[in-house]
Design an enzyme around this catalytic site. Structure first.
Site, PDB file in Angstrom:
ATOM      1  N   LYS A  11       0.766  -1.129  -0.019  1.00  0.00           N
ATOM      2  CA  LYS A  11      -0.008  -0.194   0.165  1.00  0.00           C
ATOM      3  C   LYS A  11       0.809   1.206  -0.150  1.00  0.00           C
ATOM      4  CE  LYS A  11      -4.108  -2.261   2.193  1.00  0.00           C
ATOM      5  NZ  LYS A  11      -5.063  -2.242   3.184  1.00  0.00           N
ATOM      6  N   TYR A  51     -12.144  -2.326  -3.603  1.00  0.00           N
ATOM      7  CA  TYR A  51     -12.908  -2.481  -2.208  1.00  0.00           C
ATOM      8  C   TYR A  51     -14.606  -2.443  -2.242  1.00  0.00           C
ATOM      9  CZ  TYR A  51      -8.254  -2.484   0.046  1.00  0.00           C
ATOM     10  OH  TYR A  51      -7.191  -2.900   0.676  1.00  0.00           O
ATOM     11  N   ARG A  87      -1.685 -14.254   4.373  1.00  0.00           N
ATOM     12  CA  ARG A  87      -2.556 -13.355   5.589  1.00  0.00           C
ATOM     13  C   ARG A  87      -1.458 -13.489   7.014  1.00  0.00           C
ATOM     14  NH1 ARG A  87      -7.096 -10.135   4.378  1.00  0.00           N
ATOM     15  NH2 ARG A  87      -7.989 -10.603   6.302  1.00  0.00           N
ATOM     16  N   THR A  93      -5.298  -6.767  10.731  1.00  0.00           N
ATOM     17  CA  THR A  93      -5.909  -5.691  10.094  1.00  0.00           C
ATOM     18  C   THR A  93      -5.310  -4.245  10.662  1.00  0.00           C
ATOM     19  OG1 THR A  93      -7.841  -6.666   9.288  1.00  0.00           O
ATOM     20  CG2 THR A  93      -7.583  -4.299   9.007  1.00  0.00           C
ATOM     21  N   ARG A 104       2.358  -6.129   9.359  1.00  0.00           N
ATOM     22  CA  ARG A 104       1.897  -5.062   9.756  1.00  0.00           C
ATOM     23  C   ARG A 104       2.433  -4.350  10.882  1.00  0.00           C
ATOM     24  NH1 ARG A 104      -4.098  -6.969   7.417  1.00  0.00           N
ATOM     25  NH2 ARG A 104      -4.193  -5.388   5.736  1.00  0.00           N
ATOM     26  N   ASN A 114      -2.152   0.540   6.609  1.00  0.00           N
ATOM     27  CA  ASN A 114      -1.588  -0.853   7.188  1.00  0.00           C
ATOM     28  C   ASN A 114      -0.629  -1.596   6.318  1.00  0.00           C
ATOM     29  OD1 ASN A 114      -3.741  -1.566   5.468  1.00  0.00           O
ATOM     30  ND2 ASN A 114      -4.934  -2.555   7.398  1.00  0.00           N
ATOM     31  N   HIS A 117      -2.220  -5.338   1.408  1.00  0.00           N
ATOM     32  CA  HIS A 117      -3.527  -6.205   1.442  1.00  0.00           C
ATOM     33  C   HIS A 117      -3.204  -7.682   0.801  1.00  0.00           C
ATOM     34  CE1 HIS A 117      -7.151  -7.407  -0.366  1.00  0.00           C
ATOM     35  NE2 HIS A 117      -6.504  -7.768  -1.352  1.00  0.00           N
ATOM     36  N   GLU A 128      -9.740 -10.609  -7.416  1.00  0.00           N
ATOM     37  CA  GLU A 128      -8.636  -9.703  -7.281  1.00  0.00           C
ATOM     38  C   GLU A 128      -7.580 -10.038  -8.279  1.00  0.00           C
ATOM     39  OE1 GLU A 128      -7.743 -10.019  -3.262  1.00  0.00           O
ATOM     40  OE2 GLU A 128      -9.395  -9.080  -2.668  1.00  0.00           O
TER      41      GLU A 128
HETATM   42  P1  RTP Z   1      -7.175  -5.665   3.380  1.00  0.00           P
HETATM   43  O1  RTP Z   1      -8.609  -6.092   2.430  1.00  0.00           O
HETATM   44  O2  RTP Z   1      -6.891  -4.138   3.025  1.00  0.00           O
HETATM   45  O3  RTP Z   1      -6.137  -6.649   3.066  1.00  0.00           O
HETATM   46  O4  RTP Z   1      -7.263  -5.588   4.964  1.00  0.00           O
HETATM   47  P2  RTP Z   1      -8.282  -6.660   5.761  1.00  0.00           P
HETATM   48  O5  RTP Z   1      -8.797  -7.770   4.886  1.00  0.00           O
HETATM   49  O6  RTP Z   1      -7.061  -7.120   6.752  1.00  0.00           O
HETATM   50  O7  RTP Z   1      -9.204  -5.747   6.387  1.00  0.00           O
HETATM   51  P3  RTP Z   1     -10.749  -5.549   5.737  1.00  0.00           P
HETATM   52  O8  RTP Z   1     -11.848  -5.939   6.546  1.00  0.00           O
HETATM   53  O9  RTP Z   1     -10.874  -6.155   4.209  1.00  0.00           O
HETATM   54  O10 RTP Z   1     -10.559  -4.051   5.426  1.00  0.00           O
HETATM   55  C1  RTP Z   1     -10.257  -3.222   4.323  1.00  0.00           C
HETATM   56  C2  RTP Z   1      -9.238  -2.088   4.674  1.00  0.00           C
HETATM   57  O11 RTP Z   1     -10.169  -1.158   5.484  1.00  0.00           O
HETATM   58  C3  RTP Z   1      -9.679  -0.536   6.413  1.00  0.00           C
HETATM   59  N1  RTP Z   1     -10.335  -0.654   7.763  1.00  0.00           N
HETATM   60  N2  RTP Z   1     -10.536   0.322   8.516  1.00  0.00           N
HETATM   61  N3  RTP Z   1     -11.481   1.810  10.628  1.00  0.00           N
HETATM   62  C4  RTP Z   1     -12.097   0.650  10.537  1.00  0.00           C
HETATM   63  O12 RTP Z   1     -12.757   0.039  11.506  1.00  0.00           O
HETATM   64  C5  RTP Z   1     -11.368  -0.157   9.655  1.00  0.00           C
HETATM   65  N4  RTP Z   1     -11.769  -1.593   9.103  1.00  0.00           N
HETATM   66  C6  RTP Z   1     -11.126  -1.766   7.979  1.00  0.00           C
HETATM   67  C7  RTP Z   1      -8.311  -1.172   6.750  1.00  0.00           C
HETATM   68  O13 RTP Z   1      -7.256  -0.270   6.173  1.00  0.00           O
HETATM   69  C8  RTP Z   1      -8.423  -2.423   5.991  1.00  0.00           C
HETATM   70  O14 RTP Z   1      -7.072  -2.923   5.655  1.00  0.00           O
HETATM   71 MG    MG Z   2      -9.885  -7.667   3.058  1.00  0.00          MG
END
Ligand code: RTP
Ligand code: MG
Length: 141
Positions: A11, A51, A87, A93, A104, A114, A117, A128
């Protein structure tokens, strides 16, 4: 376990920190192979489409703003259990909750910025990967 492919994005925060090489080294040391890669500066449309599952979430606007704030490195990683392995390497996250030694934990400070992805399921990985790469841009090794 079967050989899988997963989509990884380094990122904008990690690119800005000059951490591309250190992050890719972690993938390679864990046995994952880079079979496709490119650097791109995402448009709002491209980041929002990527997203799309989070479109109704309160953090969506900030997420798209962050993902378009600078260039990213998009890669396809291949290996045994690549989706879960990536992962695991990434960590939680929220970097504050990420296990020590994960990407991370080591390269990110906030949940918004973070570092990486990674696809979260075989279905996400398939969607994706084809969102960013044509078949002719993936190099089996
Ligand atoms: P990613 O898709 O980026 O790999 O991250 P992830 O699966 O660990 O988390 P995901 O739930 O898919 O969320 C995508 C991105 O959104 C941001 N986020 N912010 N403020 C919040 O509560 C929140 N929750 C998610 C994070 O930057 C996350 O990587
Ligand atoms: Mg995700």
């Amino acid at each position: 376990m079967a050989t899988e492919r997963t989509l990884s994005i380094i990122k904008p925060d990690a690119v800005a920190k000059n951490a591309i090489g250190e992050i890719i080294a972690r993938f390679e040391k864990a046995g994952l192979k880079v079979v496709a890669a490119k650097m791109v500066h995402l448009s709002e449309e491209k980041a929002g489409g990527f997203y799309a599952e989070h479109k109704e979430r309160p953090f969506f606007k900030d997420l798209v703003g962050f993902m378009t704030s600078g260039p990213v490195v998009v890669q396809v990683l291949e290996g045994e259990g690549a989706i879960a392995k990536n992962r695991d390497l990434m960590g939680a996250t929220n970097p504050k909750e990420a296990a020590p030694g994960t990407i991370r934990a080591d390269f990110a400070e906030t949940i918004d910025a973070n570092a990486v992805h990674g696809s979260d399921s075989p279905e996400s990985a398939e969607r994706e990967i084809s969102y960013f790469f044509g078949n002719d841009e993936i190099c089996p090794r």
